[in-house]
Write an enzyme that holds these catalytic residues in place. Structure first.
Site, mmCIF file in Angstrom:
data_model
loop_
_atom_site.group_PDB
_atom_site.id
_atom_site.type_symbol
_atom_site.label_atom_id
_atom_site.label_comp_id
_atom_site.label_asym_id
_atom_site.label_seq_id
_atom_site.Cartn_x
_atom_site.Cartn_y
_atom_site.Cartn_z
ATOM 1 N N HIS A 1 65.108 16.383 61.770
ATOM 2 C CA HIS A 1 63.854 15.595 61.457
ATOM 3 C C HIS A 1 64.049 14.615 60.008
ATOM 4 C CE1 HIS A 1 63.006 18.918 58.147
ATOM 5 N NE2 HIS A 1 62.671 17.773 57.477
ATOM 6 N N ASP B 1 66.236 22.310 65.005
ATOM 7 C CA ASP B 1 66.209 21.379 63.816
ATOM 8 C C ASP B 1 67.899 20.949 63.209
ATOM 9 O OD1 ASP B 1 65.458 19.392 62.102
ATOM 10 O OD2 ASP B 1 64.527 20.466 60.841
ATOM 11 N N GLN C 1 60.179 19.789 48.830
ATOM 12 C CA GLN C 1 60.136 18.153 49.370
ATOM 13 C C GLN C 1 61.655 17.627 48.891
ATOM 14 O OE1 GLN C 1 56.986 15.900 48.460
ATOM 15 N NE2 GLN C 1 57.675 14.231 49.528
ATOM 16 N N GLY C 2 62.286 16.938 49.798
ATOM 17 C CA GLY C 2 63.593 16.281 49.462
ATOM 18 C C GLY C 2 64.867 17.154 49.742
ATOM 19 N N ASP C 3 64.711 18.579 50.097
ATOM 20 C CA ASP C 3 65.741 19.461 50.169
ATOM 21 C C ASP C 3 66.225 19.574 51.826
ATOM 22 O OD1 ASP C 3 66.241 20.226 47.733
ATOM 23 O OD2 ASP C 3 64.485 21.673 47.663
ATOM 24 N N SER C 4 65.484 19.022 52.614
ATOM 25 C CA SER C 4 65.502 19.420 54.205
ATOM 26 C C SER C 4 67.140 18.894 54.492
ATOM 27 C CB SER C 4 64.666 18.190 54.889
ATOM 28 O OG SER C 4 63.412 18.843 55.099
#
Length: 273
Positions: free
Chosen positions: A78, A131, A225-228
């Site tokens: 993603h 993913d 948020q931002g760690d994906s």
């Protein structure tokens, strides 16, 4: 980015090089609920960057990734979606990984261009299953920086195993992203716990063959948020990539990760073209 309730609002083998055991940095503390750790001591933890799409602040970092071969990187599928990038990934001219940069507002470490990207063709963005994407680098990074992937059936995936998640994302929900690499200690949860947390709804559905989840009882430690795409490491090997979840560190809502043992065939593929 990390998915929450299927919306990208927050949030990790083909080892072509010689795999090394991950150091113990970050064995205590948290990303949400974590502590800063050295990027040079954890060189397989990479920042995914595009200044073109995300600006010059923090070196354009928008996701995490992990080095599993001298020219091979894994991240979340993603992270390469048009929803995240605002464009098709092939239209992003400056997609890079950053290795060993202690402060994203500086210029240390190395930046290496992504020469090819291969999104898992079985990735299901509705269920968040599968993913993962593989990136091929234009230049090789040191073999000593590579982390091995834990194979299927290994104890690293067992419920109760201590693991560490790494990233540059928010240190709390609706917070500000970090400029230094952070790490949080979590525990791998049993599949039945993960399925109870995410049984299948608009929030997402837990799919054990391609996912695992991790957190702590009562919440407080998690990716955000931002760690994906960032690494989840257990027993010195890569077991997961930050994928999705509800909230950041909320009780009863553990972080969900791409299970690397379920993605080995895709990572090992030669990815022609």
């Amino acid at each position: 980015m990390r998915r929450r309730s299927r919306t990208l609002i927050c949030v990790v083998s083909l080892v072509l090089g010689v795999g090394v055991t991950a150091p113990a940095s970050g064995s205590a503390g948290t990303v949400v609920g974590g502590q800063s750790v050295s990027a040079t001591e954890n060189p397989w933890a990479l920042a995914l960057s595009s200044r073109e799409r995300f600006g010059v602040a923090r070196s354009g970092q928008f996701c995490g990734a992990a080095l599993v071969g001298v020219r091979t990187v894994v991240t979340a599928a993603h992270c390469l979606s048009s929803e995240v990038l605002g464009a098709k990934p092939g239209q992003v001219s400056d997609l890079k990984v950053i290795s060993g940069r202690e402060d994203l507002s500086g210029d240390g470490g190395r930046e290496v261009a992504v020469a090819e990207f291969h999104v898992n063709p079985d990735y299901d963005d509705r269920r968040n299953a599968g993913d993962i994407a593989v990136l091929k680098l234009a230049e090789g990074l040191p073999k000593s920086s590579v982390i091995s992937i834990a194979g299927a059936g290994g104890e690293a995936y067992d419920a109760g195993t201590s693991a560490t998640v790494y990233g540059w994302g928010d240190t709390r929900a609706a917070g500000r992203p970090a400029v230094k690499l952070r790490a949080a200690q979590v525990d791998v949860f049993a599949d039945r716990v993960c399925q109870a947390a995410y049984p299948g709804s608009a929030r997402g559905a837990y799919h054990a063959p391609s996912m695992l989840c991790a957190g702590v009882s009562g919440g407080g430690r998690d990716a955000c948020q931002g760690d994906s795409g960032g690494p989840l490491v257990a027993q010195g090997r890569l077991v997961g990539l930050v994928s999705w979840g509800v909230g950041c560190g909320e009780a009863g809502q553990p972080g969900v990760y791409t299970r690397l043992s379920g993605m080995l065939e895709f990572v090992r593929s030669p990815h022609p073209g």
